[in-house]
Design an enzyme around this catalytic site. Structure first.
Site, mmCIF file in Angstrom:
data_model
loop_
_atom_site.group_PDB
_atom_site.id
_atom_site.type_symbol
_atom_site.label_atom_id
_atom_site.label_comp_id
_atom_site.label_asym_id
_atom_site.label_seq_id
_atom_site.Cartn_x
_atom_site.Cartn_y
_atom_site.Cartn_z
ATOM 1 N N CYS A 133 0.832 -1.212 0.000
ATOM 2 C CA CYS A 133 0.000 0.000 0.000
ATOM 3 C C CYS A 133 0.868 1.264 0.000
ATOM 4 O O CYS A 133 1.919 1.316 0.649
ATOM 5 C CB CYS A 133 -0.876 -0.022 1.247
ATOM 6 S SG CYS A 133 -1.928 1.420 1.387
ATOM 7 N N GLU A 163 3.673 -5.998 8.756
ATOM 8 C CA GLU A 163 3.997 -4.633 8.354
ATOM 9 C C GLU A 163 5.136 -4.068 9.194
ATOM 10 O O GLU A 163 6.051 -3.424 8.667
ATOM 11 C CB GLU A 163 2.761 -3.724 8.469
ATOM 12 C CG GLU A 163 3.057 -2.302 7.987
ATOM 13 C CD GLU A 163 1.924 -1.330 8.287
ATOM 14 O OE1 GLU A 163 0.754 -1.702 8.085
ATOM 15 O OE2 GLU A 163 2.223 -0.206 8.726
ATOM 16 N N THR A 231 0.766 1.395 10.354
ATOM 17 C CA THR A 231 -0.286 2.312 9.894
ATOM 18 C C THR A 231 -1.639 2.068 10.546
ATOM 19 O O THR A 231 -2.531 2.905 10.438
ATOM 20 C CB THR A 231 -0.480 2.165 8.373
ATOM 21 O OG1 THR A 231 -0.670 0.785 8.098
ATOM 22 C CG2 THR A 231 0.711 2.688 7.607
ATOM 23 N N CYS A 269 -2.444 5.781 8.455
ATOM 24 C CA CYS A 269 -3.013 5.981 7.125
ATOM 25 C C CYS A 269 -4.410 6.590 7.260
ATOM 26 O O CYS A 269 -5.073 6.427 8.284
ATOM 27 C CB CYS A 269 -3.057 4.667 6.351
ATOM 28 S SG CYS A 269 -4.442 3.638 6.773
ATOM 29 N N SER A 300 -4.851 -5.928 13.064
ATOM 30 C CA SER A 300 -4.500 -4.865 14.007
ATOM 31 C C SER A 300 -5.551 -3.748 14.029
ATOM 32 O O SER A 300 -5.984 -3.294 15.083
ATOM 33 C CB SER A 300 -3.130 -4.305 13.618
ATOM 34 O OG SER A 300 -2.884 -3.099 14.259
#
Ligand code: SF4
Length: 384
Positions: A133, A163, A231, A269, A300
């Protein structure tokens, strides 16, 4: 190719009932039941794109093996649909990385993979379809800058989350790059105390050795820090942690020295932020009997939505419609359960009030497709 898979995506993930609820001001009523749906919920732009690319990749490379490095997103239903579409998961039993070669196509998930894994796949000659992303790439860009400039990346995240592992690996692209992952305010507080007053490095490493870059030296590597985050963390907590480090650095080096010792930028984000804002608005606007948060137990952003709701109303984080077992029983992930290891599901009896009006709030994490949300509405109506 996008048009070619549009029908397949709609068949797999669309929900007519969700469309109806949206067009009815995000409200659904049936008998004694009223459901209020958050105005932002479900698939985010990054997940939408990743799932779309995966289906496109399957079509673009007929006759070749198409793999995912692991779960494309944290939703069991979506992952099963991809398996059914003949996309294989390298994380599944029996699959191997070492036999991958030029005839194999490997899709990288929305939350990215580590620098080491990408090099390995490139060296083995695989064709890569990168769905990382843009918001994750933005975090990486800043972490790389920290590394170039000799700042340690303090990453607010879950150290075992794909991530965060990928983001941490970016810090090691440059020789001066270092990282330290903090899970929450409590951990950030301990690190901030070390920044202010110094302390016992061995004790520090006994606590944080598993979440720091190799060879981490707290005496040297906490002199210049830059904040970043996974994020999908709780935005308010990430901002607070950033402030804690700013203050610790100010206390240690004074206001004039701050620029040379501290950096931060906003890396939550916008999709995560919008979903958190929408659920707060829903809780502000409507008195609820209970709240349902739908999403994978290892997601998450879903766990954080559930945390927000649980502060205000009785909340159940459910992974799938079947978690609504009956009008008397529900299966759910307890809010605040540890984020590592196997999450144990709990069950509760008597979760639905048996008489009177019933007002339920509903939201879903960024990896939850609309058809799952629609099935939850269906089931709730059946049991109410
Ligand atoms: S939650 Fe945010 S960063 Fe993650 S895939 Fe979705 S839009 Fe991208």
């Amino acid at each position: 190719m996008k048009d070619a898979v549009a029908g397949e995506l709609a068949a797999a993930y669309h929900s007519a009932i969700v469309d109806r609820v949206r067009s009815n001001d995000y409200q659904y009523s049936a008998g004694r039941l009223t459901i209020h749906l958050a105005r932002e919920f479900g698939f985010c732009y990054g997940v939408d794109r990743a799932v779309d690319y995966a289906y496109q990749a399957r079509r673009r490379f007929p006759g070749r093996n198409v793999f995912l490095t692991g779960e494309i997103i944290h939703n069991p239903h979506v992952n099963d649909q991809l398996r059914a579409a003949d996309i294989r998961f390298l994380s599944d039993p029996g699959e191997r990385w070492d036999t991958l070669g030029p005839n194999d196509v490997v899709i990288l998930p929305a939350f990215g993979v580590t620098v080491g894994d990408v090099s390995r796949l490139v060296n083995q000659g695989c064709t890569l379809v990168d769905t990382t992303c843009g918001s994750v790439l933005n975090v990486w860009k800043n972490v790389v800058r920290y590394a170039q400039d000799g700042f340690t990346a303090i990453i607010h995240g879950k150290v075992h989350h794909e991530e965060t592992r990928a983001t941490a690996s970016q810090a090691l692209k440059y020789p001066r790059g270092r990282y330290l992952v903090v899970l929450d305010r409590a951990e950030a507080g301990i690190v901030c105390e070390f920044i202010r007053k110094g302390g016992d490095s061995a004790a520090f490493l006994a606590r944080f050795g598993d979440v720091t870059s190799p060879g981490f030296d707290p005496e040297l590597d906490l002199v210049r820090v830059g904040c970043a985050n996974q994020t999908t963390m709780l935005m308010t907590e990430s901002l607070e942690i950033g402030e804690m480090f700013r203050k610790a650095m100010t206390d240690r080096y004074g206001e004039p020295g701050l620029l040379a010792h501290f950096r931060a930028f906003d890396t939550i984000c916008s999709a995560t932020q919008e979903r958190q804002d929408a659920v707060i608005a829903l809780l502000d606007e409507h008195p609820l009997d209970l709240m349902l948060v739908v999403g994978g137990y290892n997601s998450s952003n879903t766990c954080n939505l559930a945390r927000l709701c649980a502060e205000r109303v009785r909340t159940f984080h459910i992974a799938e419609p079947d978690c609504l077992v009956s009008s008397s029983e529900i299966r759910y992930r307890p809010v605040g359960a540890p984020s590592t290891g196997k999450v144990l599901e709990s069950a509760q009896l008597g979760w639905l009030p048996s008489s009177g009006t019933l007002t339920v709030g509903l939201t879903a994490g960024a990896a939850t497709p609309n058809n799952i949300v629609g099935q939850v509405i269906d089931r709730l109506e059946r049991f109410a």
